[in-house]
Design an enzyme around this catalytic site. Structure first.
Site, PDB file in Angstrom:
ATOM      1  N   TYR A  22      10.766  -2.040 -54.380  1.00  0.00           N
ATOM      2  CA  TYR A  22      10.663  -3.499 -54.369  1.00  0.00           C
ATOM      3  C   TYR A  22       9.266  -3.936 -54.831  1.00  0.00           C
ATOM      4  O   TYR A  22       9.122  -4.818 -55.683  1.00  0.00           O
ATOM      5  CB  TYR A  22      10.945  -4.038 -52.966  1.00  0.00           C
ATOM      6  CG  TYR A  22      10.754  -5.530 -52.834  1.00  0.00           C
ATOM      7  CD1 TYR A  22      11.710  -6.418 -53.321  1.00  0.00           C
ATOM      8  CD2 TYR A  22       9.616  -6.053 -52.228  1.00  0.00           C
ATOM      9  CE1 TYR A  22      11.532  -7.790 -53.209  1.00  0.00           C
ATOM     10  CE2 TYR A  22       9.434  -7.420 -52.112  1.00  0.00           C
ATOM     11  CZ  TYR A  22      10.394  -8.286 -52.599  1.00  0.00           C
ATOM     12  OH  TYR A  22      10.210  -9.647 -52.492  1.00  0.00           O
ATOM     13  N   LYS A  59       8.347  -6.127 -58.286  1.00  0.00           N
ATOM     14  CA  LYS A  59       7.635  -7.404 -58.251  1.00  0.00           C
ATOM     15  C   LYS A  59       6.307  -7.327 -59.003  1.00  0.00           C
ATOM     16  O   LYS A  59       5.849  -8.331 -59.566  1.00  0.00           O
ATOM     17  CB  LYS A  59       7.416  -7.835 -56.799  1.00  0.00           C
ATOM     18  CG  LYS A  59       8.699  -8.248 -56.087  1.00  0.00           C
ATOM     19  CD  LYS A  59       9.396  -9.397 -56.811  1.00  0.00           C
ATOM     20  CE  LYS A  59      10.599  -9.933 -56.059  1.00  0.00           C
ATOM     21  NZ  LYS A  59      11.232 -11.088 -56.734  1.00  0.00           N
TER      22      LYS A  59
END
Length: 252
Positions: free
Chosen positions: A159, A163
């Site tokens: 994750y 990002k």
């Protein structure tokens, strides 16, 4: 106060009844924008569209799978046919997973990147042609504090990596399209008061709060207000920027 009158704004992942996307949609609608509520959740789409209309705003709903190019292209066609243009794209759709690198699978990594990065690429690429045609556009993508400081709130390394990739992609794109009157920026929220946050055990939640100088989670309205500004003509000289919204938990 800046206005977004008659600006057509697509917001991906905006069908969740309590998510950031819904709040962004409501905020932009209050500023006069014409909304496109794009999500996989048909029931959620209908609820947000109805809410915006009940407040006197303008909105249509489009079922969208950001990972599917045909679905993305169909959305663009539908929006152009209905509104005649696209002024604003808010890349809000995303997923997370809490797992350690040791326990992570290649499938886990691929799933996160497919939505958070590759889906964002497809939606962003799709709006460039209509935005270039009118020599105007605003693209705002949601990154995360996790992509800048390496986790620490939600999600795993995949994750955080996805990002961080959003940041690098957006900065490069900002250079490519600036001559066409298109700005490309990111916001990087920290802990936000949503259902995910509320689901944390009390002791774990307190540890997260203790690491925030402001001593509280952010509110969805605070994220939406920043995005609304970046979506406006007043922000025409801001591009390639990423704005931290985290109560001081990370400072560049």
């Amino acid at each position: 106060m800046f206005r977004l009158d008659n600006q057509v704004a697509i917001i991906t992942g905006s069908g969740s009844p309590k998510g950031i996307g819904r709040e962004i949609a409501l905020t932009l609608a209050k500023q006069g924008a014409k909304l496109v509520i794009a999500d996989l959740n048909k029931e959620g789409i209908d609820a947000v569209v109805s809410e915006i209309k009940s407040l006197g705003g303008t909105a249509i709903g489009v079922e969208l799978d950001v990972t599917n190019k045909v679905s993305v292209d169909n959305m663009i066609t539908n929006v152009i046919n209905h509104y005649g243009k696209i002024d604003i794209l808010i890349n809000n759709a995303g997923i997370s997973q809490k797992v350690t690198v040791e326990d992570m699978t290649l499938s886990d990594m691929q799933k996160i990147f497919t939505v958070n990065k590759f889906g964002l690429f497809l939606t962003t690429q799709a709006v460039l042609k209509p935005m270039k045609k009118q020599n105007y556009g605003r693209i705002v993508s949601l990154s995360s504090v996790s992509g800048k400081r390496g986790g620490g709130v939600f999600g795993g390394a995949h994750y955080s990596a996805s990002k961080a990739a959003v940041l690098g992609f957006s900065k490069n794109l900002a250079r490519e399209v600036a001559e066409h009157g298109i700005t490309v920026n990111c916001v990087a929220p920290g802990l936000v008061n949503t259902d995910i946050w509320k689901s944390l055990p009390e002791d774990e939640a307190q540890k997260v709060i203790d690491a925030i100088p402001s001593g509280r989670p952010g509110e969805t309205k605070e994220i939406a207000a920043t995005i609304a500004f970046l979506s406006s003509s007043e922000a025409s000289y801001i591009t390639g920027e990423d704005i931290d919204i985290n109560g001081g938990s990370h400072m560049d």
